[in-house]
Design a protein around this motif. Structure first.
Motif, PDB file in Angstrom:
ATOM      1  N   THR A 222      -9.445  -5.307  -4.371  1.00  7.67           N
ATOM      2  CA  THR A 222      -8.994  -4.482  -3.264  1.00  7.67           C
ATOM      3  C   THR A 222      -7.533  -4.809  -2.967  1.00  7.67           C
ATOM      4  O   THR A 222      -6.832  -5.381  -3.802  1.00  7.67           O
TER       5      THR A 222
ATOM      6  N   ILE B 218     -17.816   3.105   8.791  1.00 11.54           N
ATOM      7  CA  ILE B 218     -17.418   1.735   9.128  1.00 11.54           C
ATOM      8  C   ILE B 218     -16.904   1.710  10.566  1.00 11.54           C
ATOM      9  O   ILE B 218     -16.074   2.551  10.939  1.00 11.54           O
ATOM     10  N   GLU B 219     -17.395   0.772  11.339  1.00  6.43           N
ATOM     11  CA  GLU B 219     -16.869   0.620  12.705  1.00  6.43           C
ATOM     12  C   GLU B 219     -15.457   0.046  12.633  1.00  6.43           C
ATOM     13  O   GLU B 219     -15.234  -0.952  11.915  1.00  6.43           O
TER      14      GLU B 219
ATOM     15  N   CYS C 226       0.853  -1.190   0.000  1.00  2.00           N
ATOM     16  CA  CYS C 226       0.000   0.000   0.000  1.00  2.00           C
ATOM     17  C   CYS C 226       0.881   1.229   0.000  1.00  2.00           C
ATOM     18  O   CYS C 226       1.986   1.225   0.553  1.00  2.00           O
TER      19      CYS C 226
ATOM     20  N   SER D 114     -11.510   5.261   0.133  1.00  2.00           N
ATOM     21  CA  SER D 114     -11.393   5.424   1.578  1.00  2.00           C
ATOM     22  C   SER D 114     -10.966   6.856   1.880  1.00  2.00           C
ATOM     23  O   SER D 114      -9.967   7.333   1.347  1.00  2.00           O
TER      24      SER D 114
HETATM   25  N1  SAM Z   1      -6.131   0.471  -0.097  1.00  2.00           N
HETATM   26  C1  SAM Z   1      -7.534   0.419  -0.325  1.00  2.00           C
HETATM   27  C2  SAM Z   1      -8.262   1.417   0.533  1.00  2.00           C
HETATM   28  O1  SAM Z   1      -7.639   2.051   1.383  1.00  2.00           O
HETATM   29  O2  SAM Z   1      -9.460   1.572   0.326  1.00  2.00           O
HETATM   30  C3  SAM Z   1      -8.153  -0.965  -0.193  1.00  2.00           C
HETATM   31  C4  SAM Z   1      -7.747  -1.809   0.973  1.00  2.00           C
HETATM   32  S1  SAM Z   1      -8.357  -1.307   2.548  1.00  2.00           S
HETATM   33  C5  SAM Z   1      -7.744  -2.614   3.566  1.00  2.00           C
HETATM   34  C6  SAM Z   1     -10.080  -1.643   2.413  1.00  2.00           C
HETATM   35  C7  SAM Z   1     -10.957  -0.961   3.427  1.00  2.00           C
HETATM   36  O3  SAM Z   1     -10.709  -1.506   4.707  1.00  2.00           O
HETATM   37  C8  SAM Z   1     -10.744   0.544   3.546  1.00  2.00           C
HETATM   38  O4  SAM Z   1     -11.954   1.219   3.358  1.00  2.00           O
HETATM   39  C9  SAM Z   1     -10.241   0.729   4.957  1.00  2.00           C
HETATM   40  O5  SAM Z   1     -10.663   1.941   5.492  1.00  2.00           O
HETATM   41  C10 SAM Z   1     -10.865  -0.467   5.663  1.00  2.00           C
HETATM   42  N2  SAM Z   1     -10.147  -0.864   6.868  1.00  2.00           N
HETATM   43  C11 SAM Z   1      -8.843  -1.134   6.993  1.00  2.00           C
HETATM   44  N3  SAM Z   1      -8.548  -1.492   8.267  1.00  2.00           N
HETATM   45  C12 SAM Z   1      -9.718  -1.443   8.955  1.00  2.00           C
HETATM   46  C13 SAM Z   1     -10.089  -1.723  10.302  1.00  2.00           C
HETATM   47  N4  SAM Z   1      -9.192  -2.126  11.189  1.00  2.00           N
HETATM   48  N5  SAM Z   1     -11.391  -1.585  10.652  1.00  2.00           N
HETATM   49  C14 SAM Z   1     -12.306  -1.190   9.745  1.00  2.00           C
HETATM   50  N6  SAM Z   1     -12.018  -0.945   8.449  1.00  2.00           N
HETATM   51  C15 SAM Z   1     -10.751  -1.048   8.069  1.00  2.00           C
END
Ligand code: SAM
Length: 330
Positions: free
Chosen positions: A70, A191-192, A25, A123
């Protein structure tokens, strides 16, 4: 709905595959990426595009209808455009979407449109430049916002904005984020926070949906929006007269396991039946050892057999999820 090879023991039809194409990332969000040096999955252990396409085709024959790409950050992986195009050519898929952090969105909007993808999730946890830099580790809010605006102008729709609600970080801004749904046709999805992996947050840092709702209803009453079949777990609402929507994704306060239709393909080639359980089935190893398509289909079925009725994750250390969100894909 008719039973498929991917109908599980609790009669849920698992038709949605979320594909993490990379664990890499270009941001380091405090709730997702651990502190310090993050071990990377070695290049050879990442699923190759042709392997992913094969898994998808076999998955579609078994009952998959919908995929989300993703990561990590999918737009950092070389060749993502031609992969997405090939994914779009897979017969039997009715929906393909992409989740991105927006860093590389501006320069990729045309590519994304060209692949036929209509729906993206971006995001964005804050509209404050300094907070953005703190949460993500990079001062690129303006770049991300330009990407969102370009995606909007290009007609990608709906654009869903994923906001992870974080105590002490963006809790003062939830109303501001919700207000975007009054100004743009965006779906703002709160999102929680899930305390999984080894992030830099704590279990108590989640803000639960009822609290978020209470705060943002300062803008007006939220009216429910009827769900449709392609909907994910978000509970959907709209402010009166708003072009956009509000969604709540509540893995912690009101889990949606009974309606779960998901499987995940991790960047390193495992089928993961549940985000909140580390139990997985290796699919890459057998494929590289030359297994048949029927064997791949059997691996899907084995993973489906592991799907529990509900996750048992509460943030309690006794039920720790050790894998990192960046490798699983969210
Ligand atoms: N890099 C991309 C992004 O940031 O959207 C895709 C991967 S990211 C892991 C996918 C989603 O997971 C994002 O919307 C991120 O905010 C959410 N996310 C990551 N860690 C999280 C957590 N611990 N609790 C809730 N949502 C989480």
């Amino acid at each position: 709905m008719e039973k498929t090879a991917l109908t599980d023991n609790f009669n849920r039809h698992l038709e949605y595959l979320r594909i993490s194409v990379t664990d890499r990332c270009n941001l380091r969000c405090i709730y997702c990426v651990p502190k310090g040096i993050v071990p990377k999955v070695p290049h050879d252990d990442i699923m190759r595009y042709e392997e992913i396409l094969k898994v998808v085709k076999i998955g579609v024959a078994a009952g998959i209808r919908k995929v989300r790409v993703t990561g990590g950050e999918p737009l950092v992986r070389k060749g993502i455009g031609s992969f997405l195009k090939k994914l779009g050519e897979v017969d039997g898929l009715t929906d393909i979407s992409l989740t991105t952090n927006g860093y590389l969105l501006e320069k990729n909007v045309d590519m994304i449109k060209d692949t036929g993808i209509q729906r993206i999730n971006v995001s964005l946890d804050t509209l404050d430049r300094d907070k953005f830099a703190y949460i993500t580790g990079y001062d690129v809010f303006d770049k991300v916002w330009r990407g969102i605006m370009k995606a909007h102008a290009s007609g990608l729709s709906p654009i869903k904005i994923n906001v992870v609600a974080l105590k002490g970080h963006n809790d003062q801004e939830l109303v501001k984020m919700a207000r975007l749904s009054l100004e743009y046709p965006f779906h703002i999805r709160f999102i929680e926070y899930m305390p999984i992996g080894n992030s830099r947050m704590h279990a108590g840092d989640s803000i639960l949906a009822p609290e978020i709702r209470k705060q943002i209803e300062a803008l007006g009453k939220l009216m429910p929006v009827e769900k449709n079949q392609m909907d994910g777990p978000a509970e959907r609402f709209r402010f009166e007269g708003a072009p956009g929507e509000i969604g709540f994704i509540c893995p912690m306060s009101r889990h949606f396991c009974a309606a779960c239709n998901r499987l995940r393909l991790t960047a390193d080639g495992h089928i993961r039946p549940c985000l909140l359980s580390d139990r997985m089935v290796d699919i890459k190893g057998p494929m590289r050892a030359g297994c048949s398509d029927d064997d791949v289909a059997d691996i899907f079925k084995k993973a489906v057999g592991y799907k529990q009725d509900a996750h048992h994750f509460s943030g309690d250390p006794a039920f720790k999820v050790t894998d990192q969100m960046s490798g699983i894909g969210g």
